[in-house]
Design a protein around this motif. Structure first.
Motif, short mmCIF file in Angstrom:
data_model
loop_
_atom_site.label_atom_id
_atom_site.label_comp_id
_atom_site.label_asym_id
_atom_site.label_seq_id
_atom_site.Cartn_x
_atom_site.Cartn_y
_atom_site.Cartn_z
N ARG A 72 10.53 -3.31 -2.44
CA ARG A 72 9.39 -3.51 -3.35
C ARG A 72 8.12 -3.80 -2.56
O ARG A 72 7.05 -3.28 -2.89
N ALA A 73 8.24 -4.62 -1.53
CA ALA A 73 7.07 -4.93 -0.71
C ALA A 73 6.55 -3.69 0.00
O ALA A 73 5.33 -3.47 0.10
N ALA A 74 7.46 -2.87 0.50
CA ALA A 74 7.05 -1.65 1.18
C ALA A 74 6.36 -0.69 0.22
O ALA A 74 5.38 -0.03 0.58
N LEU A 75 6.88 -0.61 -1.00
CA LEU A 75 6.27 0.26 -2.00
C LEU A 75 4.86 -0.22 -2.35
O LEU A 75 3.92 0.57 -2.41
N THR A 76 4.71 -1.52 -2.57
CA THR A 76 3.39 -2.07 -2.89
C THR A 76 2.40 -1.81 -1.76
O THR A 76 1.26 -1.41 -2.00
N ALA A 77 2.84 -2.02 -0.53
CA ALA A 77 1.95 -1.82 0.61
C ALA A 77 1.55 -0.36 0.76
O ALA A 77 0.39 -0.05 1.05
N ARG A 78 2.51 0.52 0.55
CA ARG A 78 2.20 1.95 0.70
C ARG A 78 1.23 2.42 -0.38
O ARG A 78 0.30 3.18 -0.11
N GLU A 79 1.44 1.98 -1.61
CA GLU A 79 0.54 2.38 -2.69
C GLU A 79 -0.86 1.81 -2.48
O GLU A 79 -1.86 2.49 -2.74
N ARG A 80 -0.94 0.57 -1.99
CA ARG A 80 -2.25 -0.02 -1.72
C ARG A 80 -2.96 0.75 -0.60
O ARG A 80 -4.16 1.05 -0.70
N GLU A 81 -2.22 1.06 0.45
CA GLU A 81 -2.82 1.82 1.56
C GLU A 81 -3.33 3.17 1.09
O GLU A 81 -4.42 3.61 1.47
N ASP A 83 -4.32 4.00 -1.94
CA ASP A 83 -5.44 3.87 -2.85
C ASP A 83 -6.72 3.42 -2.15
O ASP A 83 -7.83 3.76 -2.59
N GLU A 84 -6.57 2.66 -1.05
CA GLU A 84 -7.76 2.09 -0.42
C GLU A 84 -8.32 2.93 0.72
O GLU A 84 -9.49 2.78 1.06
N ARG A 85 -7.53 3.81 1.28
CA ARG A 85 -8.03 4.57 2.43
C ARG A 85 -9.07 5.59 1.96
O ARG A 85 -9.00 6.14 0.85
N LEU A 86 -10.03 5.85 2.81
CA LEU A 86 -11.05 6.84 2.50
C LEU A 86 -10.58 8.25 2.83
O LEU A 86 -10.92 9.21 2.12
N LEU A 87 -9.83 8.40 3.91
CA LEU A 87 -9.38 9.72 4.36
C LEU A 87 -7.92 9.67 4.77
O LEU A 87 -7.46 8.64 5.29
N PRO A 88 -7.19 10.74 4.60
CA PRO A 88 -5.85 10.82 5.18
C PRO A 88 -5.97 10.98 6.70
O PRO A 88 -7.06 11.27 7.22
N PRO A 89 -4.88 10.81 7.44
CA PRO A 89 -4.97 10.90 8.91
C PRO A 89 -5.48 12.24 9.41
O PRO A 89 -6.19 12.31 10.40
N THR A 90 -5.09 13.33 8.74
CA THR A 90 -5.49 14.67 9.15
C THR A 90 -5.96 15.45 7.93
O THR A 90 -5.32 15.41 6.88
#
Length: 742
Positions: A72-81, A83-90
């Protein structure tokens, strides 16, 4: 990795169910990391992936799912990341429009295409209006604009390359991404051509040291281009092998794909060989080379790669004592500087393997990290051996480049087609040097299908898609750039791996695996970019089960497919052989491959008898014989109906006439490239590799032989009436418009 295209779905032994049976949170988390919770082996059928495999794949991606709370913690962290990032890595940007790629000859190169380029909406979906975008190009230039202004997100004349994209939001948040700007499509081969397919080790000449070498490749290419009108020669992977003894003879499980194997060197062609002073020690080595060659050609011995390399290594150690001249020394220094840390790592691994063995996971702990202080000290202590292996890489690169130059000078439009294996040995040089980019504890393979109910485990560690994206696909770019140095075209084994790979937790059967998805658009953009820069053709080995849309995507980007005659049937209709006019044009069409029966074996049924002798049949012999005969009979009937199966008044046997008819059929298709398996030219009955066997059959160790099993040298091939009769068919008709031959 060739697999037949199935005409029926896998059997019912696999468990079916919905992705939800793994748990909704685990399913959502897996999807966010590209790990499949289910897959469809056939239309209308969904199979739930092994929960063990899903958990193991996530763990290999550094996602903690050891407990429900951790998941659950990993899912929350991944969804937050997300939603908050401006760009994907590539981010991928396809440049366009371009000129028709068919206007220029394949392999000829040309100026880089520059055009207006729009960034993909999906990459910019999370950017607030007013975000400033800055691109720093490979050339060091800067292009800037503001997202959402005037309703456009376009870069003014962005050059092809891998650039750096920076986004600065109005609230001060920033994000960076690698921006891959690639031409929209690969160059298409000019006209149509035919070429020879050969496993290089199997082609011996009277100058070989017990196996085919790069001198033989250059000789074959010059002869085939000048005397036979061939447009290309395709070879097996020439990647660096894991050292033995015993070495794994398979060219598809190398130590490194980045650097070639010096076992393929023609020792006498090294310029310093002529000046080696220790002739007393060289003379017996040359005599031993003659005995190795004679053992294979005259006494029926198998190709002994370990013995060949031991002999060549001794000779090369003597040749290395000759000082390089000023020009050669400068060229070597340039090569070292150009290859940089990658070559240093490669040579260091081989130097360490001489001391500690060829599996880095068993080395002293400090040496398992290529960046450790212990490794740095060991590299310094072994500096001479590191230089030796660097020197070998330079020599091999030079002879490969010479072979391609010879092929083009002989009139070949493409030249040498090299083969890129799908992966590397887990204990080898690449897995050590790039350990952060490989998924620990996982192996690549294939799920169960109609032809292999147990699935397949190829024993190759997969690349991590997250690390590839974070690096801008740097390892993939460097790999391709290295291969395109000396390739007129590149065949990519199991090209479907650019989209997804079947990951199997180490120690579990292939049935306990799951698919992990890669960013195919980014992988293809890198491929198109590097191939376009080299002016090279790309051929994707897309045999076997292919998920919907993959072939269409590859075709749109100019990647040629692979079509093998015996598998080209109307699978969705009658099941009968596919008429030539219904074949695809953008492909390499062949009668067989390195791990399928030769055409002679197929026509005579010898492949069934071979599997029977080895105890590999799963049904009674008579059933297998009847099915094989019915399959061949349908094809022969179509060949006769089209007027391609001609009589034997010219002295050719019915088997030879059948092989000629098969290739006349290939010429009736619209395929841009026609491949001729070199052993087919002399009636060889034996496959080079028999999948599903290990010690029952001499895979990857057989020389090209005639119908009676007698080895045939390169010189014999050049004088073979049977070969010339078959190549005359291709030479006469290859340039004709499809359908005009008769």
């Amino acid at each position: 990795m060739t697999e037949p295209r199935p005409d029926e779905p896998p059997g019912p032994h696999q468990p079916s169910g919905s992705p939800g049976s793994l748990g909704d949170e685990l399913t959502r988390l897996a999807a966010l990391h590209g790990v499949a919770a289910s897959y469809s082996p056939s239309p209308g059928r969904t199979v739930t992936a092994s929960a063990t495999a899903v958990v193991a794949a996530l763990a290999a991606l550094d996602v903690d799912v050891s407990t429900p709370a951790a998941a659950r913690a990993a899912l929350t962290a991944r969804e937050r990341e997300r939603d908050e990032r401006l760009l994907p890595p590539t981010v991928v940007c396809w440049l366009g429009p371009t000129d028709d790629p068919a206007d220029g000859p394949a392999g000829g190169g040309g100026p880089a295409v520059e055009a207006d380029a729009g960034l993909p909406p999906a990459a910019l979906a999370g950017l607030p209006p007013g975000t400033r975008l800055d691109v720093e190009t490979e050339r060091g230039e800067t292009r800037s604009w503001v997202h959402g202004v005037d309703g456009t997100d376009r870069v003014d004349r962005l050059p092809p390359g891998v650039h750096r994209l920076t986004a600065t939001a109005p609230d001060g948040r920033t994000g960076q991404a690698h921006l891959i700007a690639a031409p929209p499509r690969l160059p298409t081969p000019a006209g149509r051509s035919y070429g020879l397919l050969v496993q290089l080790y199997s082609l011996l000449s009277h100058r070989s040291w017990g196996m085919g070498d790069l001198g033989d490749l250059a000789e074959l290419s010059s002869w085939a281009g000048r005397a036979l009108g061939a447009g290309f020669v395709q070879v097996n992977p020439l990647h660096a092998a894991v050292p033995g003894p015993p070495a794994d003879p398979s060219p598809y499980r190398p130590s490194s794909r980045r650097f070639p194997d010096p076992v393929h060197l023609r020792v006498e062609a090294v310029p310093e060989f002529a000046y080696a002073e220790d002739r007393v020690r060289l003379r017996p080595l040359l005599e031993r080379a003659g005995r190795l060659r004679a053992a294979v050609l005259d006494a029926g011995a198998l190709i002994d790669r370990d013995a060949v390399w031991e002999l060549k290594r001794e000779a090369l150690e003597l040749v290395r004592r000759v000082p390089l001249g000023p020009g050669r020394r400068a060229a070597y220094a340039d090569f070292l500087a150009e290859q940089g840390r990658a070559l240093e790592d490669h040579a260091t691994w081989y130097a360490l393997a001489e001391v500690h063995g060829s599996d880095w996971s068993r080395w002293p702990e400090g040496l398992r990290d290529p960046r450790s202080a212990e490794t740095a000290r060991a590299r310094a202590a072994l500096a001479d051996r590191v230089d030796f292996h660097s020197w070998l890489a330079w020599l091999t690169d030079a002879q490969l480049t010479d072979a391609q130059r010879t092929a083009r000078e002989a009139g070949m439009g493409i030249g040498i087609v090299h083969d890129l294996a799908v992966g590397v040995h887990p204990g080898g040089a690449d897995a050590w040097a790039q350990r952060d980019h490989f998924a620990a504890g996982m192996s690549v393979g294939a799920p169960p299908d109609a032809f292999n109910a147990r699935g397949q485990d190829w024993g190759l560690p997969p690349w991590r898609p997250d690390r590839l994206a974070a690096s801008g696909y740097a390892p993939f770019r460097r790999l391709l750039r290295a291969l395109f140095r000396y390739a007129g075209a590149l065949r990519i084994d199991h090209v479907m791996g650019l989209f997804r790979l079947w990951w199997i937790p180490r120690g579990l059967p292939p049935t306990e695996g799951t698919y992990v998805r890669y960013d195919a658009e980014a992988m293809l953009a890198v491929l198109v970019l590097e191939a376009s820069r080299a002016g090279a053709v790309v051929i994707g080995e897309d045999l076997g089960t292919v998920e919907p849309g993959v072939r269409e995507t590859l075709d749109r980007r100019g990647v040629l497919g692979t079509s093998v005659l015996w598998f080209e049937r109307d699978w969705e209709g009658s099941g009968r052989p596919l008429p030539p006019e219904r074949w695809r044009a953008d492909c390499l069409a062949t009668a067989t491959t390195h791990d399928l029966p030769s055409t002679a074996a197929r026509l005579t049924g010898e492949h069934v008898e071979l599997r029977h002798r080895l105890g590999l049949l799963t049904r009674p012999l008579e059933e297998e014989r009847a099915e094989a005969a019915a399959d061949v009979g349908e094809w022969l009937a179509l060949l006769a109906e089209l007027g391609l199966l001609r009589g034997t008044d010219d002295g050719a046997s019915s088997e030879e006439a059948g092989i000629q008819a098969v290739h006349r059929f290939l010429l009736r298709t619209p395929a841009r490239m026609i491949g001729l398996w070199l052993p087919d030219t002399v009636g060889d009955r034996r496959p080079q590799n028999l999948p599903g066997t290990w010690d029952q059959y001499p895979n990857w160790r057989l020389p090209v032989a005639d119908a009676e099993g007698r080895p045939v040298t390169l010189e014999d091939l050049a004088a073979s009436p049977r070969l010339h009769a078959l190549t005359d068919v291709l030479r006469t008709d290859a340039r004709a418009a499809p359908g005009d031959t008769g």
